[in-house]
Design an enzyme around this catalytic site. Sequence first.
Site: not given
Ligand code: C5P
Length: 420
Positions: A225, A293, A321, A323, A358
Amino acid sequence: MTKPRILLIIGGGIAAYKSIELVRLLRKAGYVVRCVITRAGEQFVTPLTLAALSENKVYTNLFDLKDEVEMGHIQLSREADLVVVAPATADLLAKMAAGIADDLATTLLLATDKPVLAAPAMNVRMWLHPATQRNVATLRGDGVTVMAPDDGEMACGEFGPGRLPEPAAIKDAIDAALAAGPAITAMTGQPDFAPANHRPLYGRRILITAGPTHEPIDPVRYIANRSSGKQGFAIAAAAAEAGAEVLLVAGPVDLPTPPGVIRVDVETAVEMADEVRQGLPVDAAIMVAAVADWRAADTSVQKIKKDGSGAVPPLALTENPDILAGVAKSAERPTLLIGFAAETNDVIAHAEAKLAKKGCDWIVANDVSADPMGGESNRVHIVSKDGIDSWDRLPKAAVARKLMEKIADELDARSPRQSD
Ligand code: C5P
């Protein structure tokens, strides 16, 4: 409104010629610029050039100044809103760290009560030398903002970190330092005074993820990305500057490691999750990375070839996963857990939903509809159960510093430091 006043100290080094462009940029932005040039600096740029561009007297000699008015150097050092050292040579950094005042430039630096920003430039070996790194750490501990030098080919033919940051980047750092000024003033209640040892995160451990992840499809292709990592790296730099012990888990980006930061490079989301798990426990975790994702369900060990039939190879994906959500559920959940959200529409509503989903304490939401990832500034909203804190658009370094002040306050409220 009065224009910001910059006292620019020009050290001796081949990069001194770039100070001419910096003066031009600052004047174009309407700043009042006063230049001080060291004896070595005069070998590379002339006071006359600087005087013409800054439209101001250029100062070179401590004793001239003393003749001028009583304690002229003290006045000169305090008249500015910000003192900028560019190029900051190894010698100047060493003198600053030791508090040596043996010429006009170093006397001003010791006498000033204003924030100081240094843009280093020197040979790569000199920059990497433990003595310089020690001096940089000391200066940062004293509240001086020391920019990371650029990476690249040097005038001396060697390659690596040590090049003076581009004048435009120094100008951005100056804007950020000026923008951060009032926050420091507000905290100390002492107008125009940036305290030495302003280290509100001293004794705290902070983990930061930054950058994109690359998810391999075969040995030459990957899913990625547009994350540049700039905001996450600025946050790591600001956290170190505020005295924290910082672990930065970085995806593939082309950015130098901020001084004082421990950096672990990873490529994939799974590797990032692993390093984050190993980095716990921490007081605060700030997940800035744009984690992919999905990853390829199967990676091919050989490059996937076109077979000439026009058939497209299947690309099955599997979910990575999460994180941030994983850390939120873990037994070692940090005292303060912060996620980021880049949105193109309904920024606040999406951030509020993400906060719950989250399980984190804050979501730093930014609208990327007008200004896609990779820009130099950010307009953010801090969304928490207590409400929404919306900030003006600021350079990423200023967002980072403001965020550190807020994090320090929150950590102090949730778990006072041992030394408090
Ligand atoms: O779900 P989304 O990607 O929009 O969420 C963004 C937040 O979640 C950010 O803080 C990103 O670092 C974290 N994130 C993560 N692991 C993932 C997807 C997002 O830690 N697989």
